[in-house]
Design a protein around this motif. Structure first.
Motif, PDB file in Angstrom:
ATOM      1  N   PHE A 132      26.141  46.259  47.605  1.00 55.32           N
ATOM      2  CA  PHE A 132      26.379  46.772  46.269  1.00 55.32           C
ATOM      3  C   PHE A 132      25.510  46.021  45.284  1.00 55.32           C
ATOM      4  CE2 PHE A 132      30.386  47.116  48.585  1.00 55.32           C
ATOM      5  CZ  PHE A 132      30.589  48.477  48.508  1.00 55.32           C
ATOM      6  N   SER A 133      25.050  46.734  44.294  1.00 51.21           N
ATOM      7  CA  SER A 133      24.374  46.048  43.198  1.00 51.21           C
ATOM      8  C   SER A 133      25.412  45.708  42.152  1.00 51.21           C
ATOM      9  CB  SER A 133      23.287  46.944  42.594  1.00 51.21           C
ATOM     10  OG  SER A 133      23.875  47.992  41.859  1.00 51.21           O
ATOM     11  N   ASP A 134      25.068  44.788  41.252  1.00 52.73           N
ATOM     12  CA  ASP A 134      25.974  44.384  40.181  1.00 52.73           C
ATOM     13  C   ASP A 134      26.409  45.558  39.333  1.00 52.73           C
ATOM     14  OD1 ASP A 134      26.658  41.776  40.258  1.00 52.73           O
ATOM     15  OD2 ASP A 134      24.999  41.078  39.037  1.00 52.73           O
ATOM     16  N   ASN A 135      25.523  46.508  39.163  1.00 52.80           N
ATOM     17  CA  ASN A 135      25.786  47.578  38.215  1.00 52.80           C
ATOM     18  C   ASN A 135      26.440  48.802  38.840  1.00 52.80           C
ATOM     19  OD1 ASN A 135      24.602  46.024  36.193  1.00 52.80           O
ATOM     20  ND2 ASN A 135      22.579  46.656  36.844  1.00 52.80           N
ATOM     21  N   GLU A 136      26.630  48.796  40.143  1.00 48.68           N
ATOM     22  CA  GLU A 136      27.262  49.930  40.801  1.00 48.68           C
ATOM     23  C   GLU A 136      28.765  49.878  40.643  1.00 48.68           C
ATOM     24  OE1 GLU A 136      26.316  50.559  44.912  1.00 48.68           O
ATOM     25  OE2 GLU A 136      24.245  50.016  44.580  1.00 48.68           O
ATOM     26  N   ALA A 183      20.879  37.106  30.264  1.00 42.26           N
ATOM     27  CA  ALA A 183      21.356  36.622  31.561  1.00 42.26           C
ATOM     28  C   ALA A 183      21.796  37.789  32.430  1.00 42.26           C
ATOM     29  CB  ALA A 183      22.511  35.655  31.373  1.00 42.26           C
ATOM     30  N   TYR A 184      21.522  37.671  33.697  1.00 42.75           N
ATOM     31  CA  TYR A 184      21.891  38.663  34.700  1.00 42.75           C
ATOM     32  C   TYR A 184      22.551  37.897  35.840  1.00 42.75           C
ATOM     33  CZ  TYR A 184      21.255  41.994  38.502  1.00 42.75           C
ATOM     34  OH  TYR A 184      21.463  42.822  39.558  1.00 42.75           O
ATOM     35  N   TYR A 185      23.662  38.397  36.326  1.00 45.67           N
ATOM     36  CA  TYR A 185      24.380  37.689  37.379  1.00 45.67           C
ATOM     37  C   TYR A 185      24.284  38.433  38.702  1.00 45.67           C
ATOM     38  CZ  TYR A 185      26.239  35.088  33.501  1.00 45.67           C
ATOM     39  OH  TYR A 185      26.347  34.309  32.378  1.00 45.67           O
ATOM     40  N   VAL A 186      24.003  37.693  39.749  1.00 51.39           N
ATOM     41  CA  VAL A 186      24.053  38.230  41.103  1.00 51.39           C
ATOM     42  C   VAL A 186      25.410  37.835  41.646  1.00 51.39           C
ATOM     43  CG1 VAL A 186      23.042  38.156  43.407  1.00 51.39           C
ATOM     44  CG2 VAL A 186      21.562  37.940  41.397  1.00 51.39           C
ATOM     45  N   THR A 187      26.195  38.826  42.069  1.00 47.38           N
ATOM     46  CA  THR A 187      27.533  38.559  42.586  1.00 47.38           C
ATOM     47  C   THR A 187      27.594  38.896  44.065  1.00 47.38           C
ATOM     48  OG1 THR A 187      28.316  40.763  41.997  1.00 47.38           O
ATOM     49  CG2 THR A 187      28.621  39.010  40.354  1.00 47.38           C
ATOM     50  N   SER A 188      28.577  38.354  44.727  1.00 41.07           N
ATOM     51  CA  SER A 188      28.744  38.592  46.153  1.00 41.07           C
ATOM     52  C   SER A 188      29.267  40.010  46.399  1.00 41.07           C
ATOM     53  CB  SER A 188      29.719  37.575  46.743  1.00 41.07           C
ATOM     54  OG  SER A 188      29.911  37.848  48.119  1.00 41.07           O
ATOM     55  N   PRO A 189      28.584  40.766  47.268  1.00 42.38           N
ATOM     56  CA  PRO A 189      29.039  42.118  47.569  1.00 42.38           C
ATOM     57  C   PRO A 189      30.146  42.157  48.620  1.00 42.38           C
ATOM     58  CG  PRO A 189      27.011  41.686  48.721  1.00 42.38           C
ATOM     59  CD  PRO A 189      27.301  40.467  47.877  1.00 42.38           C
ATOM     60  N   GLU A 205      21.566  39.782  54.613  1.00 42.30           N
ATOM     61  CA  GLU A 205      20.620  39.268  53.633  1.00 42.30           C
ATOM     62  C   GLU A 205      20.946  39.874  52.277  1.00 42.30           C
ATOM     63  OE1 GLU A 205      16.776  40.334  55.204  1.00 42.30           O
ATOM     64  OE2 GLU A 205      16.630  38.434  56.289  1.00 42.30           O
ATOM     65  N   ILE A 206      21.054  39.033  51.266  1.00 41.18           N
ATOM     66  CA  ILE A 206      21.282  39.499  49.904  1.00 41.18           C
ATOM     67  C   ILE A 206      19.931  39.474  49.202  1.00 41.18           C
ATOM     68  CG2 ILE A 206      22.573  39.139  47.775  1.00 41.18           C
ATOM     69  CD1 ILE A 206      24.272  39.807  50.344  1.00 41.18           C
ATOM     70  N   LEU A 207      19.545  40.615  48.653  1.00 43.41           N
ATOM     71  CA  LEU A 207      18.225  40.778  48.059  1.00 43.41           C
ATOM     72  C   LEU A 207      18.304  40.763  46.541  1.00 43.41           C
ATOM     73  CD1 LEU A 207      17.006  43.742  50.309  1.00 43.41           C
ATOM     74  CD2 LEU A 207      16.795  41.290  50.757  1.00 43.41           C
TER      75      LEU A 207
END
Length: 151
Positions: free
Chosen positions: A37-41, A75-81, A121-123
């Motif tokens: 999942f992306s952050d924005n989905e 700021a943009y956050y990468v979160t765990s899917p 892998e988290i991209l």
């Protein structure tokens, strides 16, 4: 079904961009699933196991991501899917994929999360610079938990 056959199924999933495959054979059943999942989905398609593992709702998880304590506007956050174990590098001896100050391009591997014995892998979802890392290597992470801050 042996390990070689399971690996072949994983390859088929990857080559055909499948998120689920289920095989029944000789009274045995195997089901392989993966979700990114992306952050924005909207995470409405999250697997039931992930939803049950996290007691808070999807909206609460997104609120955690939106919290900014002195974070810059860009700021943009990468979160765990997913729920799993966070790995900052491909192996214990290898250098981390990223560190604070690293420039990343969309599609670069930034970490690995192990879930159910699968290494995911988290991209990077966009180009940017890593400005903060919120988790340490080999830490268990929750669905929606902040991993990185980027700008």
């Amino acid at each position: 079904m042996n390990l070689k056959e399971v690996k072949e199924l994983v390859n088929i999933m990857n080559e055909n961009n499948l998120s689920l495959i289920e095989i029944a054979e000789e009274g045995k059943k195997i089901k392989l699933a993966k979700n990114f999942f992306s952050d924005n989905e909207v995470r409405s398609s999250a697997p039931q196991a992930i939803q049950e593992a996290k007691s808070s709702t999807k909206e609460e998880a997104m609120e955690v991501v939106k919290e900014t304590s002195a974070a810059p506007d860009n700021a943009y956050y990468v979160t765990s899917p997913m729920v799993g174990v966070f790995y900052s590098s491909a192996s214990p001896e290898a250098a981390p994929f990223v560190k604070v100050g690293s420039k990343v391009k969309k599609g670069d591997v930034i970490c690995i999360i192990e879930a159910m014995k699968l290494l995911n892998e988290i991209l990077a979802e966009r180009d940017g610079e890593i400005t903060d890392i919120y988790v340490s290597n080999e830490t268990v992470v929750e669905f929606g938990q902040k991993l990185f801050q980027m700008r």
